[in-house]
Motif scaffolding. Structure first.
Motif, PDB file in Angstrom:
ATOM      1  N   VAL A  22       0.910  -1.137  -0.038  1.00 19.02           N
ATOM      2  CA  VAL A  22       0.063  -0.027  -0.034  1.00 19.02           C
ATOM      3  C   VAL A  22       0.760   1.213  -0.006  1.00 19.02           C
ATOM      4  N   THR A  23       0.444   2.345  -0.445  1.00 22.16           N
ATOM      5  CA  THR A  23       1.103   3.512  -0.601  1.00 22.16           C
ATOM      6  C   THR A  23       0.425   4.801  -0.331  1.00 22.16           C
ATOM      7  N   GLY A  24       0.936   5.698  -0.122  1.00 21.95           N
ATOM      8  CA  GLY A  24       0.363   7.025   0.131  1.00 21.95           C
ATOM      9  C   GLY A  24       0.537   8.105  -0.865  1.00 21.95           C
ATOM     10  N   ILE A  25       1.192   7.775  -2.172  1.00 23.62           N
ATOM     11  CA  ILE A  25       1.627   8.495  -3.025  1.00 23.62           C
ATOM     12  C   ILE A  25       0.706   9.684  -3.562  1.00 23.62           C
ATOM     13  N   ASP A  26      -0.574   8.897  -3.703  1.00 20.58           N
ATOM     14  CA  ASP A  26      -1.557   9.536  -4.292  1.00 20.58           C
ATOM     15  C   ASP A  26      -2.291  10.878  -3.329  1.00 20.58           C
ATOM     16  N   LYS A  27      -1.681  11.777  -3.564  1.00 16.43           N
ATOM     17  CA  LYS A  27      -1.943  13.159  -2.713  1.00 16.43           C
ATOM     18  C   LYS A  27      -2.855  13.948  -3.556  1.00 16.43           C
ATOM     19  N   ARG A  28      -3.842  14.558  -2.689  1.00 18.56           N
ATOM     20  CA  ARG A  28      -4.980  15.178  -3.289  1.00 18.56           C
ATOM     21  C   ARG A  28      -4.998  16.680  -2.493  1.00 18.56           C
ATOM     22  N   PRO A  29      -5.234  17.765  -3.299  1.00 18.19           N
ATOM     23  CA  PRO A  29      -5.380  19.066  -2.854  1.00 18.19           C
ATOM     24  C   PRO A  29      -6.739  19.167  -1.689  1.00 18.19           C
ATOM     25  N   ALA A  88      -2.331  17.041 -11.993  1.00 19.49           N
ATOM     26  CA  ALA A  88      -2.992  17.801 -11.194  1.00 19.49           C
ATOM     27  C   ALA A  88      -1.947  18.014 -10.015  1.00 19.49           C
ATOM     28  N   GLY A  89      -2.020  18.976  -9.099  1.00 18.32           N
ATOM     29  CA  GLY A  89      -1.034  19.345  -8.033  1.00 18.32           C
ATOM     30  C   GLY A  89      -1.207  18.031  -6.925  1.00 18.32           C
ATOM     31  N   GLY A  90      -0.228  17.705  -6.783  1.00 18.98           N
ATOM     32  CA  GLY A  90      -0.068  16.347  -5.654  1.00 18.98           C
ATOM     33  C   GLY A  90       0.057  14.930  -6.685  1.00 18.98           C
ATOM     34  N   VAL A  91       0.103  14.916  -7.840  1.00 17.96           N
ATOM     35  CA  VAL A  91       0.193  13.753  -8.725  1.00 17.96           C
ATOM     36  C   VAL A  91       1.709  13.041  -8.590  1.00 17.96           C
ATOM     37  N   PHE A  92       2.544  13.868  -8.264  1.00 17.85           N
ATOM     38  CA  PHE A  92       4.011  13.384  -8.060  1.00 17.85           C
ATOM     39  C   PHE A  92       4.116  13.055  -6.485  1.00 17.85           C
ATOM     40  N   GLY A  93       3.222  12.971  -5.865  1.00 25.94           N
ATOM     41  CA  GLY A  93       3.519  12.594  -4.480  1.00 25.94           C
ATOM     42  C   GLY A  93       3.766  14.062  -3.541  1.00 25.94           C
ATOM     43  N   GLU A  94       3.785  15.328  -4.039  1.00 25.15           N
ATOM     44  CA  GLU A  94       4.064  16.318  -3.409  1.00 25.15           C
ATOM     45  C   GLU A  94       3.236  16.796  -2.458  1.00 25.15           C
ATOM     46  N   ASN A  95       3.548  17.123  -1.111  1.00 24.07           N
ATOM     47  CA  ASN A  95       2.772  17.798  -0.253  1.00 24.07           C
ATOM     48  C   ASN A  95       2.370  19.383  -0.672  1.00 24.07           C
ATOM     49  N   HIS A 134       5.246   2.724 -10.609  1.00 30.45           N
ATOM     50  CA  HIS A 134       4.165   2.247 -10.753  1.00 30.45           C
ATOM     51  C   HIS A 134       2.926   3.077 -10.766  1.00 30.45           C
ATOM     52  N   TRP A 135       2.995   4.048  -9.999  1.00 30.95           N
ATOM     53  CA  TRP A 135       1.885   5.205  -9.818  1.00 30.95           C
ATOM     54  C   TRP A 135       1.666   5.769 -11.121  1.00 30.95           C
ATOM     55  N   MET A 136       2.958   6.468 -11.907  1.00 35.53           N
ATOM     56  CA  MET A 136       2.890   7.149 -13.093  1.00 35.53           C
ATOM     57  C   MET A 136       2.545   6.319 -14.246  1.00 35.53           C
ATOM     58  N   ASP A 137       2.904   4.999 -14.347  1.00 30.04           N
ATOM     59  CA  ASP A 137       2.460   3.949 -15.493  1.00 30.04           C
ATOM     60  C   ASP A 137       3.005   4.592 -16.782  1.00 30.04           C
ATOM     61  N   GLU A 138       4.241   5.265 -16.584  1.00 28.67           N
ATOM     62  CA  GLU A 138       4.976   5.446 -17.924  1.00 28.67           C
ATOM     63  C   GLU A 138       6.138   4.640 -18.162  1.00 28.67           C
ATOM     64  N   ARG A 139       6.255   4.027 -19.371  1.00 27.54           N
ATOM     65  CA  ARG A 139       7.296   3.402 -19.824  1.00 27.54           C
ATOM     66  C   ARG A 139       8.705   4.258 -19.479  1.00 27.54           C
ATOM     67  N   GLY A 140       9.634   3.438 -18.789  1.00 27.43           N
ATOM     68  CA  GLY A 140      10.938   3.852 -18.393  1.00 27.43           C
ATOM     69  C   GLY A 140      10.926   5.193 -17.712  1.00 27.43           C
ATOM     70  N   TRP A 141       9.841   5.103 -16.557  1.00 24.66           N
ATOM     71  CA  TRP A 141       9.727   6.389 -15.796  1.00 24.66           C
ATOM     72  C   TRP A 141      10.892   6.917 -14.898  1.00 24.66           C
ATOM     73  N   ILE A 142      11.416   5.700 -14.105  1.00 27.62           N
ATOM     74  CA  ILE A 142      12.375   6.234 -13.300  1.00 27.62           C
ATOM     75  C   ILE A 142      13.484   6.921 -14.243  1.00 27.62           C
TER      76      ILE A 142
END
Length: 219
Positions: A22-29, A88-95, A134-142
């Motif tokens: 489980v993860t808390g990376i999904d951050k919402r305004p 959207a704001g928070g999508v990168f896991g930023e506070n 995994h959250w971003m689901d983009e090829r070669g994301w890292i």
């Protein structure tokens, strides 16, 4: 003056990329003021520096050196254009999603006054992980995120208080060295030859300084 566009809190999500699933990376305004406080040690403290934020893998995230994570709206917009999707704001896991602030160019140890109460200190860049990929689901994301070189900044809480969207953000103190978030990120990822330069920034987490010292000892 720079401003705080949004304050974002984590929503628990299942994630096979984490040890605990489980993860808390999904951050919402969120609306209204949010309490900011020093969370204490990683793994045994409060986790996030933002009250109400979910940090579920406390062994790898949170703690005083990673109390708050900030990312610039300008960098999100560049990513949105590159990926062809809205971010959207928070999508990168930023506070904290900021505007008008050079987060990548911030000096390690510089201090930000956020609103009338809170004082934060830049501590380190964010290093991308499998959960983020995994959250971003983009090829070669890292690899893509690393090559882009705009990692966002972790911050310590120097003075607690409350923040809310629309608060001004002012850089009120800058150290005399030249070690930025961007330089530190490059040293820790693609350019380890830069590691000795990090020793000028005493505000870096001890784990990073130890890595720089090992590089110097081995040279």
């Amino acid at each position: 003056m720079a401003e705080l566009l949004s304050v974002n809190l984590g929503v628990p999500r299942s994630s096979p990329a984490t040890r605990i699933g489980v993860t808390g990376i999904d951050k919402r305004p969120v609306d209204g003021p949010v309490e900011v406080r020093a969370p204490g040690p990683k793994g045994s403290g409060l986790g996030s520096g933002i009250a109400g934020d979910n940090i579920l893998d406390g062994g790898h995230h949170g703690g005083d050196d990673q109390a708050v994570y900030a990312y610039a709206r300008e960098d999100l917009d560049k990513w949105a254009a590159s990926l062809g999707r809205e971010l959207a704001g928070g999508v990168f896991g930023e506070n904290l999603t900021t505007r008008g602030l050079d987060v990548t160019g911030a000096l390690i140890g510089e201090r930000w006054q956020v609103g009338p109460e809170v004082l934060l200190e830049v501590s380190a860049p964010r290093i991308p992980c499998s959960t983020f990929a995994h959250w971003m689901d983009e090829r070669g994301w890292i690899k893509r995120f690393t090559e882009w070189g705009a990692p966002g900044a972790y911050l310590r809480v120097v003075r607690p208080g409350k923040v809310r969207a629309g608060d001004p953000v002012e850089v009120v103190e800058r150290p005399e060295h030249d070690v930025t978030v961007g330089l530190t990120f490059r040293a820790l990822t693609r350019e380890p030859e830069l590691l000795p330069r990090l020793l000028a920034a005493g505000a870096l987490p001890e784990s990073v300084l130890a890595k720089a010292r090992r590089r110097v000892a081995a040279s």
